[in-house]
Write a protein that holds these residues in place. Structure first.
Motif, PDB file in Angstrom:
ATOM      1  N   ALA A 247       0.821  -1.214   0.000  1.00  0.00           N
ATOM      2  CA  ALA A 247       0.000   0.000   0.000  1.00  0.00           C
ATOM      3  C   ALA A 247       0.851   1.259   0.000  1.00  0.00           C
ATOM      4  N   ASP A 248       2.031   1.213   0.665  1.00  0.00           N
ATOM      5  CA  ASP A 248       2.855   2.424   0.742  1.00  0.00           C
ATOM      6  C   ASP A 248       4.300   2.190   0.333  1.00  0.00           C
ATOM      7  N   GLY A 249       4.561   1.135  -0.432  1.00  0.00           N
ATOM      8  CA  GLY A 249       5.937   0.902  -0.860  1.00  0.00           C
ATOM      9  C   GLY A 249       6.141  -0.470  -1.471  1.00  0.00           C
ATOM     10  N   TRP A 250       7.102  -1.204  -0.910  1.00  0.00           N
ATOM     11  CA  TRP A 250       7.476  -2.509  -1.461  1.00  0.00           C
ATOM     12  C   TRP A 250       7.829  -3.475  -0.350  1.00  0.00           C
ATOM     13  N   ARG A 251       7.634  -4.760  -0.625  1.00  0.00           N
ATOM     14  CA  ARG A 251       8.166  -5.834   0.190  1.00  0.00           C
ATOM     15  C   ARG A 251       9.122  -6.640  -0.688  1.00  0.00           C
ATOM     16  N   PHE A 252      10.267  -7.041  -0.137  1.00  0.00           N
ATOM     17  CA  PHE A 252      11.248  -7.738  -0.960  1.00  0.00           C
ATOM     18  C   PHE A 252      11.982  -8.785  -0.137  1.00  0.00           C
ATOM     19  N   ALA A 253      12.669  -9.690  -0.825  1.00  0.00           N
ATOM     20  CA  ALA A 253      13.367 -10.773  -0.137  1.00  0.00           C
ATOM     21  C   ALA A 253      14.459 -11.342  -1.029  1.00  0.00           C
ATOM     22  N   LEU A 254      15.439 -11.972  -0.381  1.00  0.00           N
ATOM     23  CA  LEU A 254      16.458 -12.772  -1.058  1.00  0.00           C
ATOM     24  C   LEU A 254      16.378 -14.191  -0.510  1.00  0.00           C
ATOM     25  N   TRP A 255      16.332 -15.164  -1.426  1.00  0.00           N
ATOM     26  CA  TRP A 255      16.233 -16.562  -1.045  1.00  0.00           C
ATOM     27  C   TRP A 255      17.192 -17.403  -1.882  1.00  0.00           C
ATOM     28  N   SER A 256      17.565 -18.559  -1.368  1.00  0.00           N
ATOM     29  CA  SER A 256      18.093 -19.659  -2.175  1.00  0.00           C
ATOM     30  C   SER A 256      17.360 -20.896  -1.662  1.00  0.00           C
ATOM     31  N   LYS A 257      18.040 -21.753  -0.918  1.00  0.00           N
ATOM     32  CA  LYS A 257      17.327 -22.850  -0.278  1.00  0.00           C
ATOM     33  C   LYS A 257      16.710 -22.412   1.035  1.00  0.00           C
ATOM     34  N   LYS A 258      17.082 -21.240   1.501  1.00  0.00           N
ATOM     35  CA  LYS A 258      16.578 -20.684   2.755  1.00  0.00           C
ATOM     36  C   LYS A 258      16.493 -19.171   2.601  1.00  0.00           C
ATOM     37  N   PRO A 259      15.760 -18.482   3.459  1.00  0.00           N
ATOM     38  CA  PRO A 259      15.697 -17.019   3.362  1.00  0.00           C
ATOM     39  C   PRO A 259      16.998 -16.379   3.837  1.00  0.00           C
ATOM     40  N   HIS A 260      17.499 -15.440   3.050  1.00  0.00           N
ATOM     41  CA  HIS A 260      18.707 -14.704   3.414  1.00  0.00           C
ATOM     42  C   HIS A 260      18.385 -13.319   3.967  1.00  0.00           C
ATOM     43  N   LEU A 261      17.386 -12.686   3.402  1.00  0.00           N
ATOM     44  CA  LEU A 261      17.038 -11.304   3.783  1.00  0.00           C
ATOM     45  C   LEU A 261      15.569 -11.080   3.477  1.00  0.00           C
ATOM     46  N   GLU A 262      14.894 -10.371   4.362  1.00  0.00           N
ATOM     47  CA  GLU A 262      13.522  -9.935   4.119  1.00  0.00           C
ATOM     48  C   GLU A 262      13.415  -8.456   4.467  1.00  0.00           C
ATOM     49  N   GLY A 263      12.752  -7.687   3.620  1.00  0.00           N
ATOM     50  CA  GLY A 263      12.717  -6.255   3.857  1.00  0.00           C
ATOM     51  C   GLY A 263      11.448  -5.588   3.388  1.00  0.00           C
ATOM     52  N   VAL A 264      11.273  -4.356   3.870  1.00  0.00           N
ATOM     53  CA  VAL A 264      10.118  -3.530   3.519  1.00  0.00           C
ATOM     54  C   VAL A 264      10.599  -2.121   3.241  1.00  0.00           C
ATOM     55  N   ILE A 265      10.109  -1.536   2.169  1.00  0.00           N
ATOM     56  CA  ILE A 265      10.327  -0.112   1.883  1.00  0.00           C
ATOM     57  C   ILE A 265       8.989   0.589   2.060  1.00  0.00           C
ATOM     58  N   SER A 266       8.970   1.626   2.894  1.00  0.00           N
ATOM     59  CA  SER A 266       7.747   2.368   3.134  1.00  0.00           C
ATOM     60  C   SER A 266       7.979   3.861   2.968  1.00  0.00           C
ATOM     61  N   GLY A 267       7.045   4.529   2.335  1.00  0.00           N
ATOM     62  CA  GLY A 267       7.191   5.947   2.065  1.00  0.00           C
ATOM     63  C   GLY A 267       6.510   6.820   3.084  1.00  0.00           C
TER      64      GLY A 267
END
Length: 267
Positions: A247-267
């Motif tokens: 609603a106010d930005g982005w959700r993003f992630a880095l994965w391979s066999k497991k999650p490496h990073l999870e993030g949110v960008i909000s304005g």
């Protein structure tokens, strides 16, 4: 960017004798003029375009030497080796330009319990002409002595990838050159094995910067980017990148066999 190798050596020699239950009430202040060659090198390593506006993650590397000074200085209760960088939140109140002198302030705070030990924040801020324009909060975890009463975690399912990146075996050394972060776990497989990793691992702040670079040209002037570091990226490697609008930005992630990073960008 100054070489911090001597501080890591100091941490290795003296850090394991450290103890305590409080953080020192110490502050580091410095004035920084951006070196355009260094900025260009950083942009290339992290995937940003070359321009006069600073990437939102760039001031972190300007503050990093002062962060390490505080964490190896008098009164700091934890050994630097073994601290886990678990989260980073950056708020940009307006774009920063390469021609602006930056007043950087770094301090420690908010020591608190964690189910796996204790955690604390390293807070860095940038002001221009007395106006605070950028704030960075890095959260570190000291393992051991936690409550261990966290609820059971469900198995996470990977999000649908929107891209994939090959991460070269030299990324740790290249980012170390521009960030000053020459922690041995990032440099070579042999030195990483001494700390329990099968291969060298990518810097968490490199992975965050690389993700933010994927949104270049689509972000507002003022925003917050908040990430949680999950598992290290072994080098060399391949990761899937996912991004989805909110609603106010982005959700993003880095994965391979497991999650490496999870993030949110909000304005």
């Amino acid at each position: 960017m100054g070489n911090l190798t001597w501080l890591y050596a100091k941490a290795a020699l003296t850090g394991f004798t450290r103890s305590g239950s409080t953080l020192p009430d110490a502050v580091r202040d410095l004035r920084v003029d951006v070196d355009r060659e260094h900025l260009t090198a950083y942009n290339r390593v992290c995937g940003f375009g070359v321009r006069d506006e600073l990437p939102v993650t760039y001031p972190h590397v300007l503050a990093f030497p002062s962060q390490i000074e505080l964490m190896t200085g008098p009164g700091f209760p934890f050994p630097l080796p073994g601290l886990v960088h678990v989260a980073n939140r950056i708020t940009q109140l307006r774009p920063l330009r390469a021609d602006e002198p930056l007043d950087v302030k770094v301090q420690l705070g908010n020591l608190r319990p964690h189910e796996r030990g204790r955690q604390f924040d390293v807070v860095s801020s940038v002001s221009v002409d007395g106006e605070r324009v950028w704030v960075d909060v890095s959260t570190y975890l000291r393992l051991g002595g936690g409550s261990g009463d966290g609820s059971a975690r469900e198995r996470e399912e990977p999000p649908k990838p929107t891209g994939g990146w090959r991460v070269g075996g030299d990324v740790g050394r290249r980012y170390a050159e521009v960030s000053g972060d020459r922690n041995p776990i990032h440099l070579h497989a042999l030195t990483a094995r001494a700390f329990g990793f099968p291969r060298a691992i990518a810097h968490g702040m490199w992975s965050k910067a690389r993700c933010v670079a994927a949104f270049e040209g689509r972000l507002p002037d003022a925003f917050t980017v908040d990430v949680r570091f999950k598992a290290p990226i072994l080098l060399p490697g391949k990761v899937d990148f996912s991004a989805a609008p909110t609603a106010d930005g982005w959700r993003f992630a880095l994965w391979s066999k497991k999650p490496h990073l999870e993030g949110v960008i909000s304005g």
